[in-house]
Design an enzyme around this catalytic site. Sequence first.
Site, PDB file in Angstrom:
ATOM      1  N   ASP A  93       1.770   3.355  -3.969  1.00 41.80           N
ATOM      2  CA  ASP A  93       1.239   3.248  -2.603  1.00 41.80           C
ATOM      3  C   ASP A  93       2.364   3.189  -1.571  1.00 41.80           C
ATOM      4  OD1 ASP A  93      -1.041   2.881  -4.078  1.00 41.80           O
ATOM      5  OD2 ASP A  93      -1.708   1.090  -3.033  1.00 41.80           O
ATOM      6  N   SER A 171      -0.057  -3.598  -0.979  1.00 40.72           N
ATOM      7  CA  SER A 171      -0.021  -2.650   0.142  1.00 40.72           C
ATOM      8  C   SER A 171      -0.373  -3.238   1.502  1.00 40.72           C
ATOM      9  CB  SER A 171      -0.978  -1.492  -0.134  1.00 40.72           C
ATOM     10  OG  SER A 171      -0.549  -0.741  -1.230  1.00 40.72           O
ATOM     11  N   ASP A 256      -4.706  -4.708   1.702  1.00 40.90           N
ATOM     12  CA  ASP A 256      -4.408  -3.476   2.440  1.00 40.90           C
ATOM     13  C   ASP A 256      -4.568  -3.626   3.945  1.00 40.90           C
ATOM     14  OD1 ASP A 256      -4.215  -2.540  -0.140  1.00 40.90           O
ATOM     15  OD2 ASP A 256      -6.016  -1.297  -0.069  1.00 40.90           O
ATOM     16  N   GLN A 281     -23.377 -10.356  -2.465  1.00 38.50           N
ATOM     17  CA  GLN A 281     -23.782  -9.719  -3.709  1.00 38.50           C
ATOM     18  C   GLN A 281     -24.912 -10.490  -4.379  1.00 38.50           C
ATOM     19  OE1 GLN A 281     -19.838 -10.090  -5.360  1.00 38.50           O
ATOM     20  NE2 GLN A 281     -20.435 -11.790  -6.674  1.00 38.50           N
ATOM     21  N   ASN A 319     -20.313  -5.124  -3.358  1.00 36.66           N
ATOM     22  CA  ASN A 319     -20.402  -5.469  -1.926  1.00 36.66           C
ATOM     23  C   ASN A 319     -19.071  -5.219  -1.229  1.00 36.66           C
ATOM     24  OD1 ASN A 319     -19.231  -7.711  -3.291  1.00 36.66           O
ATOM     25  ND2 ASN A 319     -19.809  -9.092  -1.627  1.00 36.66           N
ATOM     26  N   ILE A 350     -13.501  -0.414  -1.995  1.00 35.41           N
ATOM     27  CA  ILE A 350     -13.148   0.676  -1.082  1.00 35.41           C
ATOM     28  C   ILE A 350     -11.786   0.321  -0.487  1.00 35.41           C
ATOM     29  CG2 ILE A 350     -15.332   1.775  -0.560  1.00 35.41           C
ATOM     30  CD1 ILE A 350     -15.827  -0.188   1.633  1.00 35.41           C
ATOM     31  N   GLU A 351     -10.751   1.066  -0.893  1.00 33.57           N
ATOM     32  CA  GLU A 351      -9.361   0.663  -0.679  1.00 33.57           C
ATOM     33  C   GLU A 351      -8.708   1.379   0.508  1.00 33.57           C
ATOM     34  OE1 GLU A 351      -7.591  -0.702  -4.749  1.00 33.57           O
ATOM     35  OE2 GLU A 351      -7.988   1.447  -4.887  1.00 33.57           O
TER      36      GLU A 351
END
Length: 481
Positions: A93, A171, A256, A281, A319, A350-351
């Site tokens: 990354d 990251s 991130d 969740q 979630n 979801i990165e």
Amino acid sequence: MNIKNIAKKASALTVAAALLAGGAPQTFAKETQDYKKSYGFSHITRHDMLKIPEQQKSEQFKVPQFDPKTIKNIPSAKGYNKNGELIDLDVWDSWPLQNADGTVATYHGYNLVFALAGDPKDVDDTSIYLFYQKKGETSIDSWKNAGRVFKDSDKFTPDDPYLKYQTQEWSGSATLTKDGKVRLFYTAFSGTQYGKQTLTTAQVNFTQPDSDTLKIDGVEDHKSVFDGADGSVYQNVQQFIDEGNYSSGDNHTLRDPHYVEDHGRKYLVFEANTGTKTGYQGEDSLFNRAYYGGSKQFFRGESSKLLQGANKKNASLANGALGIIELNKDYTLKKVMKPLIASNTVTDEIERANLFKMNGKWYLFTDSRGSKMTIDGIGAKDIYMLGYVSDSLTGPFKPLNKSGLVLHMDLDYNDITFTYSHFAVPQKKGDKVVITSYITNRGISNEHHATFAPSFLLKVKGSKTSVVKNSILEQGQLTVN
């Protein structure tokens, strides 16, 4: 009172009884009615995601196929292993030093790229390194290595409650401030605290011994910013532990951090999971029509299939969210804001949140793996960049290309031309962005290390995107104008 209200009251009584008995939402989910609640932000819906398996066949979305014979390790990517031996590093990354608007910044005549790097034979060796290149140069051979940004002792910042537990550096992003300083944001990861992740910042200082060299001269103002707080807006690590931690199948993310400014205000956008007040969740989430999209008829068919299928458990735990917080002028936490978008029932991960304004619209990108998704037709080898567009920083966000699909790649993990961590770099003008990523996975080859992938161009116009044909650039190239 009509029949519908009577049913709702009965459902509420069932919930109350379960809670009094010490139950959790999962224990009474099947007793509740279907409902529709968006929590005031956008969602990655199952209806949109189900368009992707057919859509990804188009060349419009395919990550270019790179010639393995042309792929080079970064010549300057060298460091020391735990035995003090000089070795070639894996580099994965990466993110450039950017201006407040997301375009590539120049620092004293150089392009700067921060990257995760480490010993190919030691998966726990993950640190942030600084690579630099004279502005205007593009060859992978032109990247020089200034070494690790942080010393091992830097995490022992006085009075910071979290950094002393850091075991790896993950990251983030970096911005050039108005006074010409380099401000880094990254994720402090603690392997001794069930993978606790904390958004963190520091000012990185440099000296120039000569006209061809940048040298890291320590960091200052090193401090943690956000760790999920009380868990009401974003899941914190204690909730993950309480759910059963790794054995539960759950995935905790809070990482991130991506810096962005709007009207002079400072923000961090980041990967997270929703909290207890933003659609947590649990099996109850499988009954929320807001997560499905489409018509009521679609919801009935898709929810029935999901509840009876192999993806039920993973969907109940999914979630994922792209969160946002506002910062004070000194980069401390000012305000926790509701997510920009979430992926309940779709995926827990979801990165690489990436948000910038371009040609009057805000574009939000994220990377994700098919192996973490619960959508029929999406497989374990599928790798995606998804994208969304809005007229304002905080949404509502609508999917690009009607589904959210921007990039797709499905090579085998052990292929040296496998790429991931795709990152969109806006240019100073025009309708194209440069896509960077890394190529080759860690430790799969003694000869080929994880390295900067060849960049390429993506055209972005309104709510549509397409990979530009024959636009492969140099490995790690950041700009085209």
